[in-house]
Design a protein around this motif. Structure first.
Motif, PDB file in Angstrom:
ATOM      1  N   PHE A   1       0.827  -1.208   0.000  1.00  0.00           N
ATOM      2  CA  PHE A   1       0.000   0.000   0.000  1.00  0.00           C
ATOM      3  C   PHE A   1       0.861   1.257   0.000  1.00  0.00           C
ATOM      4  N   CYS A   2       2.009   1.224   0.660  1.00  0.00           N
ATOM      5  CA  CYS A   2       2.917   2.372   0.607  1.00  0.00           C
ATOM      6  C   CYS A   2       3.407   2.611  -0.823  1.00  0.00           C
ATOM      7  N   ALA A   3       3.686   1.523  -1.547  1.00  0.00           N
ATOM      8  CA  ALA A   3       4.104   1.674  -2.939  1.00  0.00           C
ATOM      9  C   ALA A   3       2.955   2.165  -3.808  1.00  0.00           C
ATOM     10  N   ALA A   4       1.715   1.764  -3.484  1.00  0.00           N
ATOM     11  CA  ALA A   4       0.562   2.205  -4.275  1.00  0.00           C
ATOM     12  C   ALA A   4       0.329   3.705  -4.164  1.00  0.00           C
TER      13      ALA A   4
ATOM     14  N   PRO B   1       9.166  14.432 -11.802  1.00  0.00           N
ATOM     15  CA  PRO B   1       9.650  13.310 -10.997  1.00  0.00           C
ATOM     16  C   PRO B   1       8.668  12.941  -9.895  1.00  0.00           C
ATOM     17  N   ILE B   2       8.866  11.759  -9.354  1.00  0.00           N
ATOM     18  CA  ILE B   2       8.036  11.287  -8.256  1.00  0.00           C
ATOM     19  C   ILE B   2       8.230  12.200  -7.053  1.00  0.00           C
ATOM     20  N   ALA B   3       7.126  12.539  -6.372  1.00  0.00           N
ATOM     21  CA  ALA B   3       7.193  13.414  -5.209  1.00  0.00           C
ATOM     22  C   ALA B   3       8.082  12.790  -4.133  1.00  0.00           C
ATOM     23  N   TRP B   4       8.881  13.644  -3.492  1.00  0.00           N
ATOM     24  CA  TRP B   4       9.841  13.123  -2.513  1.00  0.00           C
ATOM     25  C   TRP B   4       9.143  12.446  -1.353  1.00  0.00           C
ATOM     26  N   TRP B   5       7.996  12.989  -0.906  1.00  0.00           N
ATOM     27  CA  TRP B   5       7.321  12.387   0.244  1.00  0.00           C
ATOM     28  C   TRP B   5       6.736  11.028  -0.130  1.00  0.00           C
ATOM     29  N   ALA B   6       6.240  10.885  -1.368  1.00  0.00           N
ATOM     30  CA  ALA B   6       5.712   9.591  -1.802  1.00  0.00           C
ATOM     31  C   ALA B   6       6.835   8.561  -1.915  1.00  0.00           C
ATOM     32  N   PHE B   7       7.997   9.008  -2.409  1.00  0.00           N
ATOM     33  CA  PHE B   7       9.138   8.093  -2.486  1.00  0.00           C
ATOM     34  C   PHE B   7       9.567   7.630  -1.102  1.00  0.00           C
ATOM     35  N   ILE B   8       9.589   8.556  -0.144  1.00  0.00           N
ATOM     36  CA  ILE B   8       9.989   8.181   1.215  1.00  0.00           C
ATOM     37  C   ILE B   8       9.022   7.156   1.796  1.00  0.00           C
ATOM     38  N   ILE B   9       7.712   7.380   1.606  1.00  0.00           N
ATOM     39  CA  ILE B   9       6.726   6.432   2.132  1.00  0.00           C
ATOM     40  C   ILE B   9       6.917   5.055   1.516  1.00  0.00           C
ATOM     41  N   ALA B  10       7.085   5.009   0.183  1.00  0.00           N
ATOM     42  CA  ALA B  10       7.276   3.720  -0.482  1.00  0.00           C
ATOM     43  C   ALA B  10       8.570   3.045  -0.029  1.00  0.00           C
ATOM     44  N   ALA B  11       9.640   3.831   0.101  1.00  0.00           N
ATOM     45  CA  ALA B  11      10.915   3.257   0.530  1.00  0.00           C
ATOM     46  C   ALA B  11      10.847   2.743   1.967  1.00  0.00           C
ATOM     47  N   LEU B  12      10.154   3.484   2.837  1.00  0.00           N
ATOM     48  CA  LEU B  12       9.992   3.025   4.215  1.00  0.00           C
ATOM     49  C   LEU B  12       9.190   1.732   4.271  1.00  0.00           C
ATOM     50  N   GLY B  13       8.168   1.622   3.420  1.00  0.00           N
ATOM     51  CA  GLY B  13       7.385   0.391   3.390  1.00  0.00           C
ATOM     52  C   GLY B  13       8.237  -0.807   3.002  1.00  0.00           C
ATOM     53  N   PHE B  14       9.067  -0.660   1.970  1.00  0.00           N
ATOM     54  CA  PHE B  14       9.924  -1.767   1.553  1.00  0.00           C
ATOM     55  C   PHE B  14      10.990  -2.059   2.606  1.00  0.00           C
ATOM     56  N   THR B  15      11.544  -0.992   3.214  1.00  0.00           N
ATOM     57  CA  THR B  15      12.527  -1.204   4.285  1.00  0.00           C
ATOM     58  C   THR B  15      11.903  -1.951   5.457  1.00  0.00           C
ATOM     59  N   GLY B  16      10.658  -1.580   5.813  1.00  0.00           N
ATOM     60  CA  GLY B  16       9.974  -2.301   6.879  1.00  0.00           C
ATOM     61  C   GLY B  16       9.782  -3.767   6.564  1.00  0.00           C
ATOM     62  N   LEU B  17       9.504  -4.075   5.281  1.00  0.00           N
ATOM     63  CA  LEU B  17       9.363  -5.484   4.887  1.00  0.00           C
ATOM     64  C   LEU B  17      10.682  -6.225   5.051  1.00  0.00           C
ATOM     65  N   LEU B  18      11.789  -5.595   4.643  1.00  0.00           N
ATOM     66  CA  LEU B  18      13.096  -6.236   4.817  1.00  0.00           C
ATOM     67  C   LEU B  18      13.447  -6.415   6.288  1.00  0.00           C
TER      68      LEU B  18
END
Length: 807
Positions: free
Chosen positions: A12-15, A161-178
């Motif tokens: 959902f963070c990536a979405a 470019p992709i909004a910085w806040w959206a990128f941070i949310i998506a990156a945090l979601g993937f980091t949380g999965l790892l």
């Protein structure tokens, strides 16, 4: 269960990266419901210990039930069980949604059922793939590939470019999965013990497992540091010039001035999509110095494939950047034609998306715009591979040709040759229909010059041919062209422009198709151009004059009310008509200009002779000198580096104010558990002494008492009597405040602290003192502590259990 939850959150963070593609929030809630459905199916699979293939099928089945209930519940049994009718309903919505996505430009309506179904289903399928890889196959890193698909969609469609806040949310979601996956793996070694990071070392009991917090802390630091660098580092890097190694970008400075070219969308599909919008939207506004509306060209289409017009990919050398000054001269325009100099200021709306070509009146001579914009030499289209025109404000200077009918009648035929204008813009497919070629020759029968033939072609579409304007047309094939010209005679501006250009080529007149906007409508002191002003028109070439627009779209057409015929293309111009009707693509004659303004001269007092020769441009721009820009940049850098020093000064000043306070308390109001924080002056003096020691590299040992610290410093650094007494006084006061039942009166400690600070500064080198002032280690230590506190919060989240462990 932890991995299933982490997979759902990461998906959902990536979405969220999809948000710029839609208007409204229907897609958001639909995607949220799909992810929750997949999470519920994953929880059931885990409870039943299903194999991976069965878990994937169960998740897909759950997703199907959710889509049925959300989009075809009225055709389903009990609103959720799929039936033949519900499947047919979903299939129809999918087809409609796919067609709407092809028709609309981003941002698309989020409440469109077909588009919402496509988005919800797509996010749901990605959620199934992520859950299968992360929770069932234990391949959390590979689960990033499906999530990457969600990021590539907006990155491919949108220019910005992709909004910085959206990128941070998506990156945090993937980091949380790892992190969750790593914790699961480490947990197999034994029970993880969460210990808060404090100054005191805390060891687990002998019967407990080894503390793995260091391993988790290092991983989190790496993850957060990578995200921070990915967001902040590009802002400090200079833009790089594309090189010939890549197949994208703009032309380099190789031989012949040719180079790589830009990938562009389908201009005709974009035109049709804007005209099909249910409600017009403002695209841009503009003002000019003679207040006459002008066509604003974006694309120039020169290739006829037999089905539709397309364009040669434009090329722009570094020498043709608009910032370099005058653009290349307009092809074919000579000095014997009257030209009117005009300066136009254009403001593009902030809601416009993916505009990589600037809308400009033709022919532009100079453009002033922020960014890397370049001109194509043969068409004078201005484009960029790095920037987009969203919200852009720019100026353009044009020298509009004002030919007379007699000049156009006497224009010579273009020179023939493989590289001539005629060879490129007369080209037709080998299988071009003979009946259309015959129709073109029949239409212009009796005309002696190319100008008269062009006029007969225009009159064929606007008057004598019984054509009618309607957006409800389909197809661009040769059969569709034949049907439009010989049978239905119903179409919109693109059919009219393409047909006239094709017929002009068939009779030997070089022609191309322009796509852009009409002049719009007047609103106050500016002209407003909307999506309903999207337009296509043919441009015909006349030697000595260049490219001139004609208007074959019938007058008064719905959605094309601002389309107008140029003065030179009007069959019987009269003084009354020319004094009241503005022209598209060229300025008015002298009788059209406001009182007091001469033809061929603008309010910027440009020389009349230069205006007629086309050697005009924008007035010089008052730019900031380079040395000033360098100075500003250095000042900003220095301010950033001085942030820790500023924080240290603020903290010291606050403590100095507290040092002047006195605290007196009766014995019965104190207990043996008094702490130094209850006495502001003592707490301030002790904290300031601790920071000074840390800044000078004399950090206090954790086991040292205040008295022992004072003795060690006085002996090690050989303090004089005054400094040693001051340090002993501070130490005794701190001990008294901490341990005495009745500390009595505690006086100001400022004088003692100043003596101690001077004594400590005298024992260190000048470099250490400068570092303590400009980059104090004590402030940096607090910043690190804040970061560790943030990581502690993640530790606490990891410690939350959804159910009580079995005993």
């Amino acid at each position: 269960m932890r991995l299933s939850v982490a997979a759902a959150v990461a998906t959902f963070c990536a979405a969220i990266l999809l948000h710029p593609l839609f208007e409204g929030g229907a897609w958001f809630w639909g995607s949220f419901g799909a992810v929750l459905t997949v999470l519920a199916a994953s929880a059931i699979s885990g409870r039943l210990s299903l194999p991976a293939w069965a878990a994937g099928l169960l998740s897909l089945a759950g997703l199907g039930i959710f889509l049925t209930a959300a989009f075809a519940g009225d055709k389903a049994w009990a609103l959720v069980v799929p039936t033949r009718g519900s499947v047919a309903e979903l299939a129809g919505l999918l087809g409609t949604g796919w067609a709407d996505i092809q028709r609309f430009a981003a941002p698309v309506p989020g409440d469109n059922p077909g588009i919402a179904l496509l988005t919800t289903g797509g996010v749901g399928i990605i959620a199934v793939a992520v859950d299968l890889l992360a929770a069932r196959l234990r391949r959390a890193a590979l689960a990033g590939l499906p999530m990457l698909a969600l990021a590539t969609v907006p990155a491919t469609i949108l220019v910005e470019p992709i909004a910085w806040w959206a990128f941070i949310i998506a990156a945090l979601g993937f980091t949380g999965l790892l992190v969750a996956d790593g914790r699961e793996r480490v947990g197999h070694w034994g029970r993880a013990v969460l210990v808060r990071r404090t100054r005191a070392a805390t060891m687990p009991a002998p019967h407990e497992s080894a503390d793995t917090r260091g391993l988790r802390l290092s991983g989190k630091r790496i993850g957060f540091a990578a995200i921070a660098l990915a967001v902040t580092l590009p802002a400090f890097l200079p833009p790089l010039e594309p090189v010939s190694f890549f197949t994208f970008g703009v032309g380099g400075s190789g031989s012949g001035g040719k180079g790589n070219s830009i990938e562009i969308p389908n201009p005709i599909a974009n035109l049709k999509g804007q005209l099909d919008l249910p409600e017009p939207r403002t695209v841009l506004t503009y003002t000019n110095n003679d207040d006459v509306p002008r066509y604003l060209r974006i694309y120039s289409l020169d290739i006829f494939t037999g089905e539709e017009f397309t364009m040669t990919k434009p090329t722009g050398t570094p020498e043709n950047r608009v910032e370099n000054g005058l653009l290349p001269p307009p092809p074919g325009l000579g000095g014997g034609v009257e030209q009117v100099s005009v300066v136009t200021t254009i403001q593009v709306s902030d809601d416009v998306r993916k505009m990589e070509f600037l809308p400009l009146p033709y022919p532009p001579r100079e453009v002033r715009a922020d960014g890397d914009w370049r001109a194509d030499e043969s068409t004078l289209m201005v484009f960029s591979t790095r920037d987009n025109a969203t919200g852009l404000r720019y100026e353009v200077a044009t020298s509009d040709p004002q030919p007379t009918a007699q000049q156009l009648r006497s224009a010579p035929r273009p020179q023939r040759g493989p590289e001539s204008v005629e060879s490129r813009y007369l080209r037709l497919p080998d299988d071009f229909p003979a009946d259309i070629r015959e129709l073109a020759h029949t239409t212009v029968e009796g005309a002696d010059t190319d100008y008269d033939r062009a006029m007969k072609l225009q009159e064929f579409f606007t008057e004598t041919g019984d054509f009618r304007y309607d957006l409800r047309t389909q197809g661009h094939s040769t059969s569709a062209l034949r049907d439009f010209l010989l049978s239905s005679k119903v179409g919109y501006c693109e059919q009219f422009a393409s047909s006239m250009a094709v017929m002009a080529r068939a009779i030997g007149i070089p022609a191309r198709v322009a796509i852009g906007y009409t002049g719009g409508k007047k609103a106050g002191d500016q002209w407003v151009v909307g999506t309903n002003d999207s337009h296509s028109w043919p441009e015909l070439y006349f030697e000595g004059v260049g490219w001139l627009p004609f208007e074959p779209t019938p007058a008064g057409s719905a959605g094309q009310g601002s389309a107008q015929v140029p003065l030179y293309a009007r069959p019987q111009p009269t003084p009354a008509a020319t004094s009241t009707s503005p022209t598209p693509g060229s300025t008015a004659r002298g009788e059209d200009l406001p009182p007091g303004q001469e033809a061929g001269r603008n309010p910027r007092e440009l020389d009349d002779r230069e205006a007629r020769l086309g050697n005009t441009g924008l007035p010089p721009e008052e730019s900031t000198p380079l040395i000033v820009n360098i100075g500003i940049g250095l000042a900003v850098l220095v301010l950033l580096l001085l942030v820790p020093a500023g924080v240290r000064l603020v903290t010291r000043s606050r403590r100095v104010r507290a040092l002047s306070w006195k605290v007196t308390a009766p014995a019965d109001e104190l207990t043996a558990r008094v702490v130094a924080g209850d006495h502001p002056s003592v707490a301030a003096a002790w904290a300031e002494l601790d920071d000074v020691l840390y800044d000078y590299g004399m950090a206090r040992e954790p086991s040292e008492t205040p008295r022992r610290l004072a003795q060690r410093l006085a002996q090690q650094y050989e303090f004089d009597a005054g400094a040693a007494a001051a340090l002993s006084s501070i130490a005794a006061t701190v001990e008294r405040a901490l341990f005495a039942r009745d500390p009595g009166e505690i006086g100001p400690l400022g004088k003692d602290l100043r003596l101690v600070r001077r004594a400590l500064a005298a024992t260190v080198t000048r470099g250490r003192r400068i570092r303590a002032a400009l980059l104090p280690p004590s402030t940096l230590r607090r910043m690190r502590s804040m970061g560790e506190g943030l990581l502690d919060g993640f530790d606490r989240l990891e410690g939350i259990r959804l159910r009580r462990p079995a005993r």
